[in-house]
Design a protein around this motif. Structure first.
Motif, PDB file in Angstrom:
ATOM      1  N   ASP A   1      -9.249   2.045  -0.073  1.00  8.81           N
ATOM      2  CA  ASP A   1      -9.322   3.204   0.872  1.00  8.81           C
ATOM      3  C   ASP A   1      -8.505   4.279   0.216  1.00  8.81           C
ATOM      4  O   ASP A   1      -9.059   5.453   0.255  1.00  8.81           O
ATOM      5  CB  ASP A   1      -8.639   2.856   2.112  1.00  8.81           C
ATOM      6  N   ILE A   2      -7.461   4.064  -0.442  1.00  2.27           N
ATOM      7  CA  ILE A   2      -6.574   5.012  -1.490  1.00  2.27           C
ATOM      8  C   ILE A   2      -7.403   5.414  -2.234  1.00  2.27           C
ATOM      9  O   ILE A   2      -7.323   6.645  -2.547  1.00  2.27           O
ATOM     10  CB  ILE A   2      -5.382   4.290  -1.609  1.00  2.27           C
TER      11      ILE A   2
ATOM     12  N   ILE B   1       0.734  -1.312   0.057  1.00  7.27           N
ATOM     13  CA  ILE B   1       0.118   0.128   0.131  1.00  7.27           C
ATOM     14  C   ILE B   1       0.767   1.301  -0.179  1.00  7.27           C
ATOM     15  O   ILE B   1       0.559   2.152  -0.590  1.00  7.27           O
ATOM     16  CB  ILE B   1      -0.846  -0.035   1.100  1.00  7.27           C
ATOM     17  N   LYS B   2       2.029   1.289   0.758  1.00 14.20           N
ATOM     18  CA  LYS B   2       2.917   2.282   0.803  1.00 14.20           C
ATOM     19  C   LYS B   2       3.508   2.864  -0.531  1.00 14.20           C
ATOM     20  O   LYS B   2       3.473   3.837  -1.197  1.00 14.20           O
ATOM     21  CB  LYS B   2       3.991   2.076   1.818  1.00 14.20           C
ATOM     22  N   ASN B   3       3.788   1.688  -1.203  1.00 21.48           N
ATOM     23  CA  ASN B   3       4.580   1.822  -2.480  1.00 21.48           C
ATOM     24  C   ASN B   3       3.343   1.921  -3.755  1.00 21.48           C
ATOM     25  O   ASN B   3       3.760   2.888  -4.556  1.00 21.48           O
ATOM     26  CB  ASN B   3       4.838   0.450  -3.058  1.00 21.48           C
ATOM     27  N   TYR B   4       2.063   1.757  -3.441  1.00 18.30           N
ATOM     28  CA  TYR B   4       1.033   2.110  -4.447  1.00 18.30           C
ATOM     29  C   TYR B   4       0.899   3.774  -3.975  1.00 18.30           C
ATOM     30  O   TYR B   4       0.767   4.542  -5.199  1.00 18.30           O
ATOM     31  CB  TYR B   4      -0.187   1.495  -3.931  1.00 18.30           C
ATOM     32  N   VAL B   5       0.889   3.946  -2.688  1.00 11.87           N
ATOM     33  CA  VAL B   5       0.766   5.494  -2.666  1.00 11.87           C
ATOM     34  C   VAL B   5       1.926   6.504  -3.065  1.00 11.87           C
ATOM     35  O   VAL B   5       1.728   7.506  -3.920  1.00 11.87           O
ATOM     36  CB  VAL B   5       0.669   5.839  -1.092  1.00 11.87           C
ATOM     37  N   LEU B   6       3.072   5.877  -2.984  1.00 14.18           N
ATOM     38  CA  LEU B   6       4.368   6.511  -3.670  1.00 14.18           C
ATOM     39  C   LEU B   6       4.280   6.712  -5.235  1.00 14.18           C
ATOM     40  O   LEU B   6       4.436   7.615  -5.818  1.00 14.18           O
ATOM     41  CB  LEU B   6       5.610   5.750  -3.321  1.00 14.18           C
TER      42      LEU B   6
END
Length: 310
Positions: free
Chosen positions: A270-271, A220-225
């Motif tokens: 959620d993102i 998820i962190k990488n998706y946001v980045l």
């Protein structure tokens, strides 16, 4: 926070606010994560009423500041007043010293007045004269603005906009919701609508700690980045991409939505649910984008199609 408490919170808000579930949920996300919210919509969509209702149900101190062209920074922050009897200066604190601030029609005041809120929003403190005062927690700014094409409005500076976790586009209620509004507020004598306090300042502080611990997987962190960095690569339509503050706020907002959905982990949905609200005011469009009738929403949608969902 138990499911029963979350349910009763919504029920109390719905006693006053009919429809506008999207706006209510996003303001609750801001309240539970400490992220400031910018509400954009035409007058009469219950933006101010929603803010005061949520403050009442939450049991926090509430102040409304009406922004006008003649407003001064001291009208918001406070000022030093000379006491002739003692020969000393005393501090008269402004309305910003509350838990929930409604900055009503913020774009009707010039930039120097808008920027008076910058220190409060970022540092949660105010400097008057030579003294700095910490603001009481929880602290949250809800600002409303009319669409820029309306007469007598000023563009919010990019630095000011970036302080807001989310910018919401508040729409008209649907036919059924407007019928309920008519029945409740428009026919006969105006009925007094009462609600009960469900939360408290201490409870909100507890909830913020719970939300901050909601699990965010590495994928998820990488998706946001991937999403945020893409806004900096599209030089055709984007003059200035999203800042690192967007990365932080996208994760925090997703954690807040997961909390409202009663989950202890963040999902890609959620993102996707909050990405438009977090990014739309952080993307500065190029002249070419405006010529091609591109909007921040269209650009964000195109970026999402290019990025693989984990």
């Amino acid at each position: 926070m138990s499911m029963e408490l979350l349910t009763s919170l919504r029920q109390e808000i719905n006693k006053v606010i009919i429809g506008q579930d999207y706006m209510v949920d996003r303001i609750l996300i801001g309240l539970f994560t400490g992220g400031h919210i910018l509400l954009e919509g035409v007058p009469g969509l219950a933006k101010s009423l929603t803010a005061s209702t949520i403050a009442g149900v939450s049991g926090v101190g509430f102040k409304r500041i009406q922004f006008t062209p003649d407003l001064l920074p001291a009208d918001i922050l406070g000022t030093e007043i000379f006491n002739q009897k003692t020969g000393e200066f005393i501090i008269k604190k402004g309305p910003v010293f509350a838990n929930l601030i409604l900055a009503d029609e913020i774009n009707r005041a010039p930039a120097k007045v808008q920027s008076a809120l910058l220190e409060a929003m970022q540092e949660q403190q105010i400097t008057i004269g030579d003294t700095t005062y910490k603001l009481e927690k929880p602290f949250l700014v809800l600002a409303t603005q009319n669409p820029l094409e309306q007469q007598g409005t000023y563009q919010l500076p990019e630095a000011q906009q970036d302080r807001f976790m989310m910018k919401l586009k508040v729409e008209y209620p649907n036919r059924q919701e407007e019928r309920r509004i008519l029945e409740q507020f428009g026919l006969g004598e105006e009925r007094e609508v009462s609600f009960q306090q469900v939360l408290s300042r201490e409870k909100i502080t507890e909830i913020r700690k719970v939300v901050s611990r909601i699990h965010v997987d590495e994928k998820i962190k990488n998706y946001v980045l991937d999403i945020v960095l893409k806004t900096r690569e599209n030089r055709q339509y984007i003059e200035c991409g999203a800042s690192p503050r967007a990365t932080i706020n996208l994760v925090k907002a997703a954690q807040g939505r997961a909390f409202l959905e009663e989950r202890d982990y963040v999902t890609p949905d959620d993102i996707k649910a909050v990405v438009y609200d977090v990014l739309r005011h952080r993307i500065v469009l190029s002249y070419e984008a405006e010529a091609d009738d591109m909007t921040p929403e269209k650009i964000i949608a195109n970026l999402l199609e290019l990025i693989r969902v984990p």
